[in-house]
Motif scaffolding. Structure first.
Motif, PDB file in Angstrom:
ATOM      1  N   TRP A 397     -14.297   5.754   2.715  1.00 31.74           N
ATOM      2  CA  TRP A 397     -13.164   5.906   3.747  1.00 31.74           C
ATOM      3  C   TRP A 397     -11.799   5.508   3.040  1.00 31.74           C
ATOM      4  CZ3 TRP A 397     -12.789   9.341   6.764  1.00 31.74           C
ATOM      5  CH2 TRP A 397     -11.674   8.924   8.540  1.00 31.74           C
ATOM      6  N   SER A 398     -10.422   5.842   3.393  1.00 27.57           N
ATOM      7  CA  SER A 398      -9.764   4.976   3.496  1.00 27.57           C
ATOM      8  C   SER A 398      -8.901   4.561   4.104  1.00 27.57           C
ATOM      9  CB  SER A 398      -8.308   6.021   2.433  1.00 27.57           C
ATOM     10  OG  SER A 398      -8.410   7.047   2.613  1.00 27.57           O
ATOM     11  N   THR A 399      -8.200   3.100   3.917  1.00 25.36           N
ATOM     12  CA  THR A 399      -7.896   2.070   4.896  1.00 25.36           C
ATOM     13  C   THR A 399      -6.322   2.040   4.340  1.00 25.36           C
ATOM     14  OG1 THR A 399      -7.829   0.104   4.410  1.00 25.36           O
ATOM     15  CG2 THR A 399      -9.600   1.640   6.126  1.00 25.36           C
ATOM     16  N   LYS A 400      -5.442   1.132   5.589  1.00 27.89           N
ATOM     17  CA  LYS A 400      -4.152   0.768   4.743  1.00 27.89           C
ATOM     18  C   LYS A 400      -4.337  -0.673   3.973  1.00 27.89           C
ATOM     19  CE  LYS A 400      -0.628   2.751   7.198  1.00 27.89           C
ATOM     20  NZ  LYS A 400       0.187   3.163   8.714  1.00 27.89           N
ATOM     21  N   LYS A 401      -3.540  -1.261   3.878  1.00 31.45           N
ATOM     22  CA  LYS A 401      -4.061  -3.265   3.620  1.00 31.45           C
ATOM     23  C   LYS A 401      -4.557  -3.634   4.655  1.00 31.45           C
ATOM     24  CE  LYS A 401      -2.985  -7.097   1.079  1.00 31.45           C
ATOM     25  NZ  LYS A 401      -4.531  -7.750   0.698  1.00 31.45           N
ATOM     26  N   VAL A 402      -6.033  -3.597   4.610  1.00 27.38           N
ATOM     27  CA  VAL A 402      -5.896  -4.588   6.118  1.00 27.38           C
ATOM     28  C   VAL A 402      -8.021  -5.017   6.488  1.00 27.38           C
ATOM     29  CG1 VAL A 402      -4.871  -3.137   8.486  1.00 27.38           C
ATOM     30  CG2 VAL A 402      -7.343  -2.129   7.613  1.00 27.38           C
ATOM     31  N   LEU A 403      -7.335  -6.152   6.600  1.00 28.09           N
ATOM     32  CA  LEU A 403      -9.077  -7.064   7.114  1.00 28.09           C
ATOM     33  C   LEU A 403     -10.465  -6.509   7.786  1.00 28.09           C
ATOM     34  CD1 LEU A 403      -8.533 -10.787   6.047  1.00 28.09           C
ATOM     35  CD2 LEU A 403      -8.934  -8.753   4.564  1.00 28.09           C
ATOM     36  N   LYS A 404      -9.597  -6.114   8.952  1.00 27.05           N
ATOM     37  CA  LYS A 404      -9.924  -5.906   9.938  1.00 27.05           C
ATOM     38  C   LYS A 404     -10.198  -3.954  10.219  1.00 27.05           C
ATOM     39  CE  LYS A 404      -9.840  -9.649  13.065  1.00 27.05           C
ATOM     40  NZ  LYS A 404      -9.823 -10.143  14.224  1.00 27.05           N
ATOM     41  N   TRP A 443      -6.346   6.449  -8.917  1.00 26.28           N
ATOM     42  CA  TRP A 443      -5.395   7.594  -9.586  1.00 26.28           C
ATOM     43  C   TRP A 443      -4.451   8.005  -8.957  1.00 26.28           C
ATOM     44  CZ3 TRP A 443      -9.012   7.667 -13.436  1.00 26.28           C
ATOM     45  CH2 TRP A 443     -10.758   6.871 -13.419  1.00 26.28           C
ATOM     46  N   SER A 444      -3.836   8.943  -9.483  1.00 26.54           N
ATOM     47  CA  SER A 444      -2.177   9.286  -9.164  1.00 26.54           C
ATOM     48  C   SER A 444      -1.872   8.595  -7.964  1.00 26.54           C
ATOM     49  CB  SER A 444      -2.098  10.516  -9.363  1.00 26.54           C
ATOM     50  OG  SER A 444      -2.814  11.304 -10.391  1.00 26.54           O
ATOM     51  N   ALA A 445      -2.723   8.117  -7.046  1.00 26.89           N
ATOM     52  CA  ALA A 445      -2.570   6.843  -5.284  1.00 26.89           C
ATOM     53  C   ALA A 445      -1.881   5.692  -5.758  1.00 26.89           C
ATOM     54  CB  ALA A 445      -3.361   7.953  -4.448  1.00 26.89           C
ATOM     55  N   GLY A 446      -2.557   5.173  -6.906  1.00 31.71           N
ATOM     56  CA  GLY A 446      -2.012   4.544  -7.555  1.00 31.71           C
ATOM     57  C   GLY A 446      -3.369   3.188  -6.530  1.00 31.71           C
ATOM     58  N   THR A 447      -2.598   2.340  -5.647  1.00 34.34           N
ATOM     59  CA  THR A 447      -2.983   0.617  -4.332  1.00 34.34           C
ATOM     60  C   THR A 447      -2.834   1.013  -2.797  1.00 34.34           C
ATOM     61  OG1 THR A 447      -1.638  -1.014  -4.897  1.00 34.34           O
ATOM     62  CG2 THR A 447      -3.723  -0.339  -6.058  1.00 34.34           C
ATOM     63  N   SER A 448      -1.960   2.948  -3.453  1.00 30.12           N
ATOM     64  CA  SER A 448      -2.172   2.974  -1.210  1.00 30.12           C
ATOM     65  C   SER A 448      -2.652   3.692  -0.625  1.00 30.12           C
ATOM     66  CB  SER A 448      -0.836   4.404  -1.259  1.00 30.12           C
ATOM     67  OG  SER A 448      -1.461   5.424  -2.203  1.00 30.12           O
ATOM     68  N   GLU A 449      -3.774   3.938  -1.352  1.00 28.54           N
ATOM     69  CA  GLU A 449      -4.770   3.984  -0.301  1.00 28.54           C
ATOM     70  C   GLU A 449      -6.328   2.985  -0.693  1.00 28.54           C
ATOM     71  OE1 GLU A 449      -6.137   8.512  -1.537  1.00 28.54           O
ATOM     72  OE2 GLU A 449      -3.712   8.842  -0.684  1.00 28.54           O
ATOM     73  N   ARG A 450      -6.600   2.332   0.338  1.00 33.44           N
ATOM     74  CA  ARG A 450      -8.139   1.344   0.147  1.00 33.44           C
ATOM     75  C   ARG A 450      -9.059   1.628   0.031  1.00 33.44           C
ATOM     76  NH1 ARG A 450      -4.913  -3.744  -1.259  1.00 33.44           N
ATOM     77  NH2 ARG A 450      -2.599  -2.898  -1.448  1.00 33.44           N
TER      78      ARG A 450
END
Length: 525
Positions: A397-404, A443-450
């Motif tokens: 599952w992908s999120t933004k850059k969050v810890l919680k 891949w093409s999304a870079g690190t925008s999907e964590r």
């Protein structure tokens, strides 16, 4: 056929109030892929891959500009990666070997010793701590030199892959208990050769993608037979293939929608499962007939879909010890009203995909939370392919850059609940692999999907890894073998532990779970 209940008990997470438990021999792991985490794209003799070339030539398609040149720098940080596996208490680590790191020009005449040394060091570090290596031989990063010769659209690619397999089996067969030949043929072929947005970006939909599918599947079979002939008796590893298997339901029960769902399953599931696990072998009849009819109407002298010879059909049949299932989401299907380019894969399938509005969306636009899909997929595979042995080789599952990352925790728990129901109804699932151990270059999304259980600080020189909430919840599930809907750690601190099923009383997880529930929901209310 058992139906999946969507009602949720406040205590146990199931409508029938039962606690369902993963057996002690069920394995838990985490996944990564070489291009996405290793970095060091041109160090120590590594050759150029198609993803190196593709993103270097098209940097504008990456939302945050982060390609795989450095990624997580696992090339230098592999000991920290293994430490994270130890913190989680995992049974195995699924990682991939970079073909161009081993064979810089793609061919076996020039073997890069530094590349072999890197994977030897990683595997030895895993074995040092009793973590099983699960090696993916090919995870999208084809040597660019081979792509210049046509890549997977060239029938010689079958031989190229077999020669590569000989090199890595010779080096690592005595150390590796699980092998995956190829990851997601559909992404390699339909997206990479049919489309233009993923490497190598050929854009030959309806022709190049089908040529690729045949060759990739045969390459898998050749590698399997090679291991079977030369190494199986001595080392007895399990060799499989990882397939991207999304579930699809018809939008509603209108006949046209039901038929559309059947067609889509044939083009996206049976296309890859049939040749290996069906009794008759070969690609699905529906796919072959449908492409032939369209090819004829379009003026082609023969079908655009390639034919397997009787010898190739036999080569593929039974060429896997397990089915690797990469499952993320579910779609709803109806016949398309859109005019697709002709010829194309999209026109051959001719459906529209959609979602239910209540399905939560991840950071990735394509990803919705519909965990019931894994249950229905299990039932489908059981019925159509006689209960194949499976390992979930990717789910995430992908999120933004969050810890919680609470949304990942919810998705994980709901997925496990559905998976346990599938196992209860007969699915032979041996293990689960989280995608991904850590944030990486998507891949093409870079690190925008964590997707990581661990956050990665890509701006730091050490690419610092930090455990997320989901890492601790996953660790807890592994330890307790049950899904606790309300358990939350007191902090995000994580330490190395090694679980021991033999030392834990089977009643303990149930007792702890009930006490936690009573404390949080009754005594504190």
């Amino acid at each position: 056929m058992c139906s999946y209940s969507f009602s949720v008990s406040k205590v146990y997470g199931y409508s029938d109030g039962r606690i369902r438990r993963f057996k002690d021999d069920f394995m838990f792991g985490a996944s990564t892929a070489a291009y996405q985490v290793e970095g060091a794209w041109d160090l120590d003799g590594k050759g150029e891959s198609i993803w190196d070339r593709f993103l270097h030539q098209n940097p504008e398609i990456i939302p945050d500009g982060e390609g795989g040149d450095e990624a997580c720098d696992s090339y230098h940080n592999y000991k920290r990666d293994v430490e994270m596996l130890r913190e989680l208490g995992l049974d195995y680590y699924r990682f991939s070997i970079s073909w161009p790191r081993i064979l810089p020009q793609g061919f076996a005449n020039n073997i890069n010793k530094k590349g072999l040394e890197y994977y030897d060091n990683l595997i030895d570090e895993l074995l040092k701590y009793d973590i099983k290596p699960m090696v993916t031989m090919f995870h999208f990063d084809l040597p660019q030199t081979l792509q210049d010769l046509g890549g997977w659209a060239n029938p010689n690619s079958v031989q190229w892959f077999e020669e590569y397999a000989k090199v890595i089996f010779k080096q690592y067969a005595h150390k590796v208990p699980y092998w995956i030949t190829v990851n997601q043929p559909n992404f390699i072929c339909v997206d990479g050769y049919g489309g233009k947005e993923n490497a190598p970006g050929i854009g030959s939909s309806g022709i190049g993608d089908y040529m690729c599918i045949k060759n990739v599947m045969l390459a898998h079979a050749k590698a399997y037979r090679l291991y079977e002939k030369e190494y199986k008796k001595q080392f007895n590893a399990d060799v499989g293939i990882s397939l991207a298997l999304s579930w699809v339901d018809p939008l509603n029960n209108i006949t046209e929608n039901v038929e559309a769902a059947d067609i889509y399953r044939d083009f996206t599931i049976a296309m890859y499962v049939n040749p290996i696990w069906s009794k008759e072998g070969d690609f699905p009849r529906t796919v072959k007939r449908r492409v032939l009819e369209r090819s004829t109407a379009q003026g082609f002298p023969e079908s655009r879909f390639p034919v397997l010879s009787p010898e190739e059909i036999q080569l593929l049949k039974g060429s896997a010890d397990f089915m690797g299932v990469n499952h993320y989401t579910t779609f709803l299907v109806k016949p398309s009203e859109k005019q697709y380019p002709v010829p194309s894969f999209e026109d051959d399938v001719n459906v529209t995909l959609t979602y239910r509005p209540e399905w939560k969306q991840a950071q990735s636009k394509w990803l919705r939370s519909a965990p019931y899909g894994i249950y229905k997929l299990c039932l489908y595979l059981n019925k159509e392919y006689d209960y194949p042995l499976m390992i979930i080789t990717e789910h995430g599952w992908s999120t933004k850059k969050v810890l919680k990352d609470r949304s990942r925790v919810r998705n994980m728990r709901e997925f496990f609940k559905a998976l346990l129901l599938g196992i209860e109804d007969g699915a032979r699932v041996k293990g689960y692999t989280s995608w991904s151990l850590m944030d990486n270059v998507e891949w093409s999304a870079g690190t925008s999907e964590r997707f990581g259980l661990y956050d990665v600080d890509f701006e730091s020189s050490k690419k610092t890894r930090t455990a997320r909430l989901s890492a601790l919840v996953y660790k807890r599930i592994i330890e307790q073998r049950i899904v606790e809907p309300h358990w939350i750690p007191n902090s995000l601190n994580i330490s190395i532990t090694k679980r021991s099923n033999a030392q834990r009383n089977d009643i303990e997880p149930y007792f702890v779970f009930i006490i936690n529930y009573l404390f949080k929901n009754i005594l504190l209310s």
